[in-house]
Design a protein around this motif. Structure first.
Motif, short mmCIF file in Angstrom:
data_model
loop_
_atom_site.label_atom_id
_atom_site.label_comp_id
_atom_site.label_asym_id
_atom_site.label_seq_id
_atom_site.Cartn_x
_atom_site.Cartn_y
_atom_site.Cartn_z
N LEU A 167 0.83 -1.21 0.00
CA LEU A 167 0.00 0.00 0.00
C LEU A 167 0.86 1.26 0.00
CD1 LEU A 167 -2.68 -1.17 2.57
CD2 LEU A 167 -3.02 -0.89 0.11
N ASP A 168 1.95 1.24 0.75
CA ASP A 168 2.86 2.40 0.77
C ASP A 168 3.44 2.65 -0.62
OD1 ASP A 168 2.47 2.95 3.46
OD2 ASP A 168 4.20 1.78 4.12
N ALA A 169 3.79 1.58 -1.33
CA ALA A 169 4.33 1.73 -2.68
C ALA A 169 3.29 2.34 -3.62
CB ALA A 169 4.80 0.38 -3.21
N ASP A 177 -8.33 -21.46 2.74
CA ASP A 177 -7.17 -22.31 2.51
C ASP A 177 -7.11 -22.75 1.05
OD1 ASP A 177 -6.47 -22.14 5.16
OD2 ASP A 177 -7.37 -24.07 5.73
N GLY A 178 -5.92 -22.64 0.47
CA GLY A 178 -5.74 -23.06 -0.91
C GLY A 178 -6.11 -22.01 -1.93
N ALA A 179 -6.54 -20.82 -1.49
CA ALA A 179 -6.90 -19.77 -2.44
C ALA A 179 -5.67 -19.33 -3.23
CB ALA A 179 -7.49 -18.58 -1.69
N LEU A 180 -5.87 -19.01 -4.50
CA LEU A 180 -4.77 -18.51 -5.32
C LEU A 180 -4.23 -17.22 -4.74
CD1 LEU A 180 -3.01 -18.63 -7.87
CD2 LEU A 180 -4.86 -17.43 -9.09
N PHE A 181 -5.15 -16.35 -4.28
CA PHE A 181 -4.78 -15.09 -3.63
C PHE A 181 -5.39 -15.09 -2.23
CE2 PHE A 181 -5.38 -13.53 -8.19
CZ PHE A 181 -4.06 -13.75 -8.53
N PHE A 182 -4.56 -15.38 -1.24
CA PHE A 182 -5.06 -15.44 0.14
C PHE A 182 -4.87 -14.09 0.83
CE2 PHE A 182 -4.44 -15.81 4.68
CZ PHE A 182 -5.53 -16.57 5.07
N MET A 183 -5.96 -13.61 1.44
CA MET A 183 -5.88 -12.43 2.28
C MET A 183 -7.00 -12.51 3.31
SD MET A 183 -6.11 -8.32 1.35
CE MET A 183 -4.76 -8.40 0.18
N ARG A 184 -6.67 -12.23 4.55
CA ARG A 184 -7.67 -12.24 5.61
C ARG A 184 -8.66 -11.09 5.40
NH1 ARG A 184 -6.56 -14.48 10.71
NH2 ARG A 184 -7.43 -12.59 11.62
N ASP A 185 -9.90 -11.32 5.78
CA ASP A 185 -10.92 -10.27 5.63
C ASP A 185 -10.57 -9.02 6.43
OD1 ASP A 185 -12.38 -11.89 3.93
OD2 ASP A 185 -13.73 -12.62 5.49
N ASP A 186 -9.99 -9.22 7.62
CA ASP A 186 -9.63 -8.03 8.41
C ASP A 186 -8.45 -7.27 7.79
OD1 ASP A 186 -7.76 -9.96 9.08
OD2 ASP A 186 -7.83 -9.60 11.23
N ASP A 187 -7.58 -7.97 7.06
CA ASP A 187 -6.51 -7.28 6.34
C ASP A 187 -7.07 -6.50 5.15
OD1 ASP A 187 -4.53 -8.08 8.06
OD2 ASP A 187 -3.91 -9.80 6.86
N LYS A 188 -8.09 -7.04 4.51
CA LYS A 188 -8.73 -6.32 3.42
C LYS A 188 -9.38 -5.03 3.95
CE LYS A 188 -10.82 -8.86 0.40
NZ LYS A 188 -11.80 -9.67 -0.38
N ALA A 189 -10.04 -5.14 5.09
CA ALA A 189 -10.64 -3.95 5.71
C ALA A 189 -9.55 -2.95 6.12
CB ALA A 189 -11.48 -4.35 6.91
N PHE A 190 -8.44 -3.47 6.64
CA PHE A 190 -7.30 -2.62 6.99
C PHE A 190 -6.81 -1.86 5.76
CE2 PHE A 190 -2.67 -2.37 6.55
CZ PHE A 190 -2.36 -1.47 7.55
N ALA A 191 -6.69 -2.54 4.63
CA ALA A 191 -6.18 -1.91 3.41
C ALA A 191 -7.08 -0.77 2.97
CB ALA A 191 -6.05 -2.94 2.30
N ILE A 192 -8.39 -0.98 3.03
CA ILE A 192 -9.33 0.06 2.63
C ILE A 192 -9.21 1.28 3.54
CG2 ILE A 192 -11.80 0.59 2.49
CD1 ILE A 192 -12.19 -2.31 1.46
N ASP A 193 -9.07 1.06 4.83
CA ASP A 193 -8.89 2.17 5.78
C ASP A 193 -7.54 2.86 5.60
OD1 ASP A 193 -11.36 1.64 6.91
OD2 ASP A 193 -10.55 0.49 8.59
N TYR A 194 -6.49 2.07 5.50
CA TYR A 194 -5.12 2.62 5.42
C TYR A 194 -4.95 3.49 4.18
CZ TYR A 194 0.01 2.64 5.67
OH TYR A 194 1.32 3.02 5.75
N TYR A 195 -5.49 3.03 3.08
CA TYR A 195 -5.40 3.76 1.82
C TYR A 195 -6.10 5.12 1.95
CZ TYR A 195 -6.10 4.62 -3.23
OH TYR A 195 -6.13 5.15 -4.50
N TYR A 196 -7.27 5.12 2.55
CA TYR A 196 -7.98 6.39 2.73
C TYR A 196 -7.18 7.34 3.64
CZ TYR A 196 -11.37 9.93 3.86
OH TYR A 196 -11.99 11.15 4.03
N GLU A 197 -6.77 6.82 4.77
CA GLU A 197 -6.11 7.67 5.77
C GLU A 197 -4.78 8.23 5.28
OE1 GLU A 197 -5.91 4.92 8.96
OE2 GLU A 197 -8.07 4.98 9.35
N ASN A 198 -4.09 7.49 4.42
CA ASN A 198 -2.75 7.90 4.01
C ASN A 198 -2.66 8.51 2.62
OD1 ASN A 198 -0.66 6.86 6.19
ND2 ASN A 198 -2.30 5.33 6.04
N LEU A 199 -3.77 8.54 1.90
CA LEU A 199 -3.78 9.18 0.59
C LEU A 199 -4.93 10.16 0.42
CD1 LEU A 199 -2.54 9.41 -2.28
CD2 LEU A 199 -4.16 7.62 -2.98
#
Length: 298
Positions: A105-107, A210-232
Motif C-alpha cells: 500500500l505504501d508503494a 485455505d488453498g486460495a490462489l490469492f489469500f488475504m484475511r478479511d480483516d486485512d482487506k478492511a485494513f487496506a481500505i482504511d489505510y489507503y484512505y487515511e494515508n492518501l
C-alpha cells in the motif's frame, strides 16, 4: 522460439561473457514460462522482459525506480521490444500478511500521490479513454438487469472521479515485497485513471480460504481500505462516505470480469462464472444496505 543470445547481444548493459545464469520466470496461475527472464552476471542480477502493450511508455513516462523496478535499457529486436530492469528479490502477495500488505500500500500510495490529477500525462500509457472503451465493452455482457444497473452507476462514477497513476492489473502476483519495501511490477496496462482502480484490483480477487490462489484475511482487506484512505485521500478533500461508495463499485466491477467472459463466450458452466456471479450479487446486496451507494430506490 525466443533467441535470447541474439537479444542480449543488442543490449549495452549485458555482456554475454559476463552472464552466469538465465532463468525464465513462471506464471503463478499455470506454471508456464513467461517471456521474462532472470539474468545473473558476475556482478549483478537483472530482469529481461519482452515488452507488452504500454509497458515501455509507462516506464518512461511515470516510473523512477521507487515503488517499481528501475528501468535500465530497451531494444527492438526483429520488431519486438525488450527491456531490462533491476532485479528486486522479493515474495509476491499471493499469500498475504499485514506487514507485506502495508508495504504494498505504501508503494501504491507513493506513486498515486506523486501523479494525483496530473493532466499533463493524461494520454500517456494506457489512457483513460482507452480504459473506458474496455469497461463499456464489459458492461455489454452481464445479461442481468440488476447487474447492468449497478454497472451503469460504476461507469458514471468512473468518468467523474479524481485520477492518478493506476496499475490496471495490480493482482497480488504483480507485487513483490521484501524487508526493505515493495515493488509493483508488470506495468503493461497503466496510466492516469480513476484513483480506486489499482486498490480494487489488488483486493477483489483475494479470499480468506485455505488453498486460495490469492489469500488475504478479511480483516486485512478492511485494513487496506482504511489505510489507503487515511494515508492518501483524507487530505485531498474526499469524504470517507464518497470513498466507501467508490471502492464498493470498483470492487463490483472486478467481480464482473468473469461474468462477462462466461456470457461473451457462452460458457456459463465455467467454475469462475458461477463463483463471480454469486460474488457480484452478494456484494450488491450488502452495499445496498451498508454504504452510501444504493442499488435500489436511489
Amino acid at each position: 522460439m525466443t533467441d535470447l543470445k541474439h537479444i542480449i547481444s543488442k543490449l549495452v548493459i549485458l555482456h554475454p561473457d559476463q552472464i552466469i545464469d538465465i532463468s525464465p520466470f513462471k506464471s503463478v496461475e499455470d506454471g508456464e514460462d513467461y517471456e521474462v527472464w532472470s539474468i545473473k552476471t558476475k556482478s549483478q542480477k537483472y530482469v529481461l522482459k519482452k515488452a507488452k502493450n504500454y509497458e515501455i511508455e509507462v516506464y518512461s513516462s511515470f516510473l523512477d525506480g521507487i515503488s517499481a523496478p528501475r528501468f535500465i535499457e530497451s531494444v527492438n529486436v526483429d520488431g519486438d521490444n525488450y527491456f531490462i530492469t533491476e532485479f528486486f528479490d522479493g515474495a509476491d502477495l499471493c499469500s498475504c500478511d499485514r506487514q507485506s500488505l502495508k508495504k504494498a500500500l505504501d508503494a501504491l500510495i507513493y506513486l498515486q500521490n506523486k501523479f494525483w490529477n496530473n493532466n499533463s500525462l493524461f494520454n500517456a500509457g494506457y489512457s483513460f479513454e482507452k480504459s473506458l472503451e474496455r469497461r463499456i465493452e464489459r458492461g455489454k455482457f452481464l445479461n442481468d438487469s440488476r447487474l447492468e444497473s449497478a454497472y451503469s452507476d460504476y461507469l458514471s462514477l468512473y468518468k467523474s472521479l479524481p485520477k492518478t497513476l493506476c496499475h490496471d492489473d495490480l493482482l497480488p502476483f504483480n507485487v513483490l515485497v521484501n524487508d526493505r519495501g515493495a515493488m509493483l511490477i508488470d506495468w503493461e496496462f497503466a496510466g492516469i485513471l480513476p484513483y480506486p482502480t489499482s486498490l480494487a484490483r489488488l483486493l477483489a480477487h483475494t479470499e480468506e480460504k485455505d488453498g486460495a490462489l490469492f489469500f488475504m484475511r478479511d480483516d486485512d482487506k478492511a485494513f487496506a481500505i482504511d489505510y489507503y484512505y487515511e494515508n492518501l485521500l483524507s487530505d485531498k478533500g474526499i469524504p470517507r462516505e464518497e470513498y466507501d461508495s467508490a471502492i464498493s463499485l470498483f470492487l463490483f466491477y472486478e467481480y464482473c470480469e468473469w461474468i462477462m467472459l462466461g456470457n461473451k463466450y457462452e460458457d456459463a458452466d465455467m467454475e469462475l462464472y458461477a463463483k463471480y456471479l454469486a460474488k457480484a450479487s452478494d456484494h450488491l446486496s450488502k452495499i445496498s444496505l451498508n454504504s452510501g451507494y444504493k442499488t435500489e430506490n436511489k
